[in-house]
Design a protein around this motif. Structure first.
Motif, PDB file in Angstrom:
ATOM      1  N   GLY A 288      -7.836  19.701  72.994  1.00  0.00           N
ATOM      2  CA  GLY A 288      -6.777  18.799  72.549  1.00  0.00           C
ATOM      3  C   GLY A 288      -6.159  17.985  73.665  1.00  0.00           C
ATOM      4  N   LYS A 289      -5.973  18.595  74.824  1.00  0.00           N
ATOM      5  CA  LYS A 289      -5.333  17.867  75.924  1.00  0.00           C
ATOM      6  C   LYS A 289      -6.225  16.747  76.438  1.00  0.00           C
ATOM      7  N   ALA A 290      -7.524  16.965  76.455  1.00  0.00           N
ATOM      8  CA  ALA A 290      -8.457  15.921  76.905  1.00  0.00           C
ATOM      9  C   ALA A 290      -8.609  14.845  75.840  1.00  0.00           C
ATOM     10  N   PHE A 291      -8.546  15.241  74.561  1.00  0.00           N
ATOM     11  CA  PHE A 291      -8.739  14.289  73.470  1.00  0.00           C
ATOM     12  C   PHE A 291      -7.495  13.422  73.252  1.00  0.00           C
ATOM     13  N   LEU A 292      -6.331  14.051  73.205  1.00  0.00           N
ATOM     14  CA  LEU A 292      -5.074  13.310  73.018  1.00  0.00           C
ATOM     15  C   LEU A 292      -4.386  13.173  74.370  1.00  0.00           C
ATOM     16  N   LYS A 293      -4.735  12.112  75.055  1.00  0.00           N
ATOM     17  CA  LYS A 293      -4.208  11.879  76.396  1.00  0.00           C
ATOM     18  C   LYS A 293      -2.782  11.323  76.337  1.00  0.00           C
ATOM     19  N   GLU A 294      -2.107  11.326  77.459  1.00  0.00           N
ATOM     20  CA  GLU A 294      -0.727  10.836  77.523  1.00  0.00           C
ATOM     21  C   GLU A 294      -0.689   9.407  78.060  1.00  0.00           C
ATOM     22  N   TYR A 295      -0.128   8.499  77.260  1.00  0.00           N
ATOM     23  CA  TYR A 295       0.126   7.133  77.687  1.00  0.00           C
ATOM     24  C   TYR A 295       1.599   6.840  77.403  1.00  0.00           C
ATOM     25  N   PRO A 296       2.422   6.736  78.424  1.00  0.00           N
ATOM     26  CA  PRO A 296       3.855   6.515  78.189  1.00  0.00           C
ATOM     27  C   PRO A 296       4.087   5.266  77.348  1.00  0.00           C
ATOM     28  N   TYR A 297       5.030   5.374  76.418  1.00  0.00           N
ATOM     29  CA  TYR A 297       5.327   4.246  75.539  1.00  0.00           C
ATOM     30  C   TYR A 297       6.137   3.181  76.276  1.00  0.00           C
ATOM     31  N   ARG A 298       5.815   1.929  76.000  1.00  0.00           N
ATOM     32  CA  ARG A 298       6.656   0.808  76.377  1.00  0.00           C
ATOM     33  C   ARG A 298       6.434  -0.277  75.327  1.00  0.00           C
ATOM     34  N   GLU A 299       7.397  -1.156  75.195  1.00  0.00           N
ATOM     35  CA  GLU A 299       7.260  -2.248  74.238  1.00  0.00           C
ATOM     36  C   GLU A 299       6.040  -3.111  74.591  1.00  0.00           C
ATOM     37  N   ALA A 300       5.351  -3.563  73.565  1.00  0.00           N
ATOM     38  CA  ALA A 300       4.201  -4.468  73.705  1.00  0.00           C
ATOM     39  C   ALA A 300       3.199  -3.945  74.739  1.00  0.00           C
ATOM     40  N   TYR A 301       2.812  -2.682  74.587  1.00  0.00           N
ATOM     41  CA  TYR A 301       1.998  -2.042  75.621  1.00  0.00           C
ATOM     42  C   TYR A 301       0.564  -2.574  75.693  1.00  0.00           C
ATOM     43  N   LEU A 302       0.108  -3.312  74.690  1.00  0.00           N
ATOM     44  CA  LEU A 302      -1.225  -3.927  74.775  1.00  0.00           C
ATOM     45  C   LEU A 302      -1.167  -5.387  75.219  1.00  0.00           C
ATOM     46  N   LEU A 303       0.031  -5.871  75.512  1.00  0.00           N
ATOM     47  CA  LEU A 303       0.195  -7.296  75.811  1.00  0.00           C
ATOM     48  C   LEU A 303      -0.558  -7.727  77.059  1.00  0.00           C
ATOM     49  N   GLU A 304      -0.542  -6.915  78.101  1.00  0.00           N
ATOM     50  CA  GLU A 304      -1.201  -7.324  79.344  1.00  0.00           C
ATOM     51  C   GLU A 304      -2.687  -7.581  79.120  1.00  0.00           C
ATOM     52  N   ARG A 305      -3.333  -6.709  78.364  1.00  0.00           N
ATOM     53  CA  ARG A 305      -4.747  -6.935  78.042  1.00  0.00           C
ATOM     54  C   ARG A 305      -4.900  -8.175  77.151  1.00  0.00           C
ATOM     55  N   ALA A 306      -4.036  -8.265  76.146  1.00  0.00           N
ATOM     56  CA  ALA A 306      -4.157  -9.337  75.156  1.00  0.00           C
ATOM     57  C   ALA A 306      -3.937 -10.714  75.774  1.00  0.00           C
ATOM     58  N   ARG A 307      -3.129 -10.794  76.819  1.00  0.00           N
ATOM     59  CA  ARG A 307      -2.901 -12.089  77.484  1.00  0.00           C
ATOM     60  C   ARG A 307      -4.206 -12.718  77.943  1.00  0.00           C
ATOM     61  N   GLN A 308      -5.144 -11.883  78.374  1.00  0.00           N
ATOM     62  CA  GLN A 308      -6.411 -12.425  78.863  1.00  0.00           C
ATOM     63  C   GLN A 308      -7.191 -13.077  77.725  1.00  0.00           C
ATOM     64  N   PHE A 309      -7.081 -12.518  76.528  1.00  0.00           N
ATOM     65  CA  PHE A 309      -7.725 -13.135  75.371  1.00  0.00           C
ATOM     66  C   PHE A 309      -7.017 -14.432  74.990  1.00  0.00           C
ATOM     67  N   ARG A 310      -5.701 -14.431  75.115  1.00  0.00           N
ATOM     68  CA  ARG A 310      -4.957 -15.652  74.794  1.00  0.00           C
ATOM     69  C   ARG A 310      -5.326 -16.783  75.753  1.00  0.00           C
ATOM     70  N   ARG A 311      -5.562 -16.451  77.014  1.00  0.00           N
ATOM     71  CA  ARG A 311      -5.940 -17.491  77.977  1.00  0.00           C
ATOM     72  C   ARG A 311      -7.320 -18.059  77.694  1.00  0.00           C
ATOM     73  N   GLU A 312      -8.227 -17.227  77.201  1.00  0.00           N
ATOM     74  CA  GLU A 312      -9.621 -17.634  77.039  1.00  0.00           C
ATOM     75  C   GLU A 312      -9.935 -18.245  75.672  1.00  0.00           C
ATOM     76  N   LEU A 313      -9.128 -17.954  74.666  1.00  0.00           N
ATOM     77  CA  LEU A 313      -9.450 -18.348  73.293  1.00  0.00           C
ATOM     78  C   LEU A 313      -8.433 -19.337  72.754  1.00  0.00           C
ATOM     79  N   SER A 314      -8.878 -20.147  71.806  1.00  0.00           N
ATOM     80  CA  SER A 314      -7.957 -21.063  71.127  1.00  0.00           C
ATOM     81  C   SER A 314      -7.642 -20.594  69.707  1.00  0.00           C
ATOM     82  N   MET A 315      -8.404 -19.664  69.150  1.00  0.00           N
ATOM     83  CA  MET A 315      -8.206 -19.216  67.777  1.00  0.00           C
ATOM     84  C   MET A 315      -6.929 -18.382  67.659  1.00  0.00           C
ATOM     85  N   PRO A 316      -6.372 -18.269  66.451  1.00  0.00           N
ATOM     86  CA  PRO A 316      -5.169 -17.449  66.267  1.00  0.00           C
ATOM     87  C   PRO A 316      -5.417 -15.988  66.631  1.00  0.00           C
TER      88      PRO A 316
END
Length: 401
Positions: A288-316
């Protein structure tokens, strides 16, 4: 600044605002058909003010379910789904059907059908080897997605969301770790992306401009040897160039190997162990500890990754992950995202969006404890909501992410 609460176009449809209820498996379909509880679940969310609610999970085939209780798209399901979409529309919201094939995440023992994987694998869910589909069977899977989309249109849905994430079938084909094929569906990124592109085009051809077509795409699997962000960016660019999609909803993580990358916050290991049958419970205590890893919560935690898609794409693009208040929504709009998707915060408070509209400073009551995750076996809900009846409509043999 784009107004979160203003009407917004999504392909051929218009939503009353830019907030989408994200897909969260509801656990309210014991006979793989719509129930009153499922209708009430989505009616409540729609009445709470979202622009669109997503019904999950609508498998394209019986063997594409994570367990036998999930809806699979067939003519017998249409009447119930039509009642559900009518109820959502009566509250002023649109309805989207999340369609897909669970692939390696399917439970063969529960479904009575083999789980599928791009390459030879042993299923920890079904406790048996998975089936590797040949090219003919892959063509049948593509056709099943198109058929599911047609049934969604017949059922009154405004949109379909194709599941390309979380190491479900299409996502597993995208993963170099899981896809070791030597044919036209494996090897290079272009070959591994072929199934996603074929399905997107087939779904678009099936529904034309009657429905909006969204794909939920992993930005990365969060697993060594899995899909990486640069490869996912290339897949997204191909999907955009094909022109079959109206939007991408960006996600991350693997239901097989790293589900907490999607969720962040507390890892509810003890709560999961309690609801599993005894043999699985013992195994879960070991891994269980290896399967359910710990990622501290913060607002918009996928935003940093998603920004790269926003820079590269024009679609919604739809931003998912840690969207709980108006400031975060406005940040997403300010950075060029067209919509935001909310999950756990709406499980806690289905009327949260109404509350935010009335009081722009309102904050979500969700604590990101993730104790809602194990409730997928008994009716997905926030455990701190005392007004929700416990619906024991799913077996503890299923695993969903």
């Amino acid at each position: 600044m784009t107004d979160v609460f203003a009407p917004a176009a999504l392909g051929p449809i218009t939503l009353r605002n830019r907030v989408i209820k994200a897909a969260t498996f509801e656990g309210r379909t014991p006979d793989a058909l719509v129930t009153d509880e499922l209708i009430q679940f989505h009616r409540e969310t729609a009445a709470g003010g979202v622009g669109m609610t997503t019904v999950a999970y609508c498998a394209v085939a019986p063997g594409g379910r994570t367990d036998r209780h999930q809806i699979w798209m067939r003519p017998e399901a249409v009447a119930g789904l039509r009642t559900l979409t009518d109820a959502v529309h009566a509250e002023g919201a649109a309805a989207s059907a999340q369609i897909g094939h669970a692939g390696p995440v399917a439970n063969a023992a529960s479904n009575g059908a083999p789980a599928l994987a791009p390459s030879r694998m042993f299923s920890p869910l079904g406790m048996r080897p998975m089936k590797v589909p040949d090219v003919t069977e892959i063509s049948e899977i593509v056709a099943a997605h198109a058929n599911a989309a047609r049934l969604a249109a017949e059922s009154g849905f405004d949109a379909v969301e194709i599941h390309f994430g979380h190491n479900y079938l299409v996502s597993s084909f995208l993963s170099p770790k899981l896809n070791r094929r030597k044919d036209r569906y494996g090897g290079s990124p272009a070959h591994r992306a072929r199934l996603a592109r074929e399905i997107a085009r087939a779904v678009r051809e099936a529904v034309g401009d009657r429905l909006a077509v969204i794909a939920k795409l992993n930005m990365e699997d969060g697993v060594s040897g899995g899909l990486t962000l640069p490869d996912s960016l290339q897949v997204a660019a191909w999907l955009e160039a094909d022109g079959a999609l109206d939007a991408l909803e960006l996600t991350a993580g693997s239901s097989l190997l790293n589900p907490m990358l999607l969720f962040h916050g507390d890892a509810p290991r003890r709560e999961f162990a309690k609801v599993l049958p005894v043999p699985a419970r013992w195994g879960f205590r070991l891994v269980g500890k290896a399967f359910l890893k710990e990622y501290p919560y913060r607002e918009a935690y996928l935003l940093e990754r998603a920004r790269q898609f926003r820079r590269e794409l024009s679609m919604p693009l739809v931003l998912l992950g840690g969207i709980t208040n108006l400031d975060t929504m406005r940040q997403a709009m300010g950075e060029g995202f067209d919509f935001v998707a909310m999950g756990r915060a709406l499980l806690r408070e289905p009327n949260l969006l109404q509350r935010i509209h009335t009081d722009p400073g309102a904050q979500s009551a969700c604590t990101h404890c993730n104790e809602c995750m194990p409730t997928i076996y008994t009716g997905t809900r926030c455990v701190f909501r005392l007004d929700q009846r416990l619906d024991a409509t799913a077996d503890p043999e299923a695993v969903q992410g």
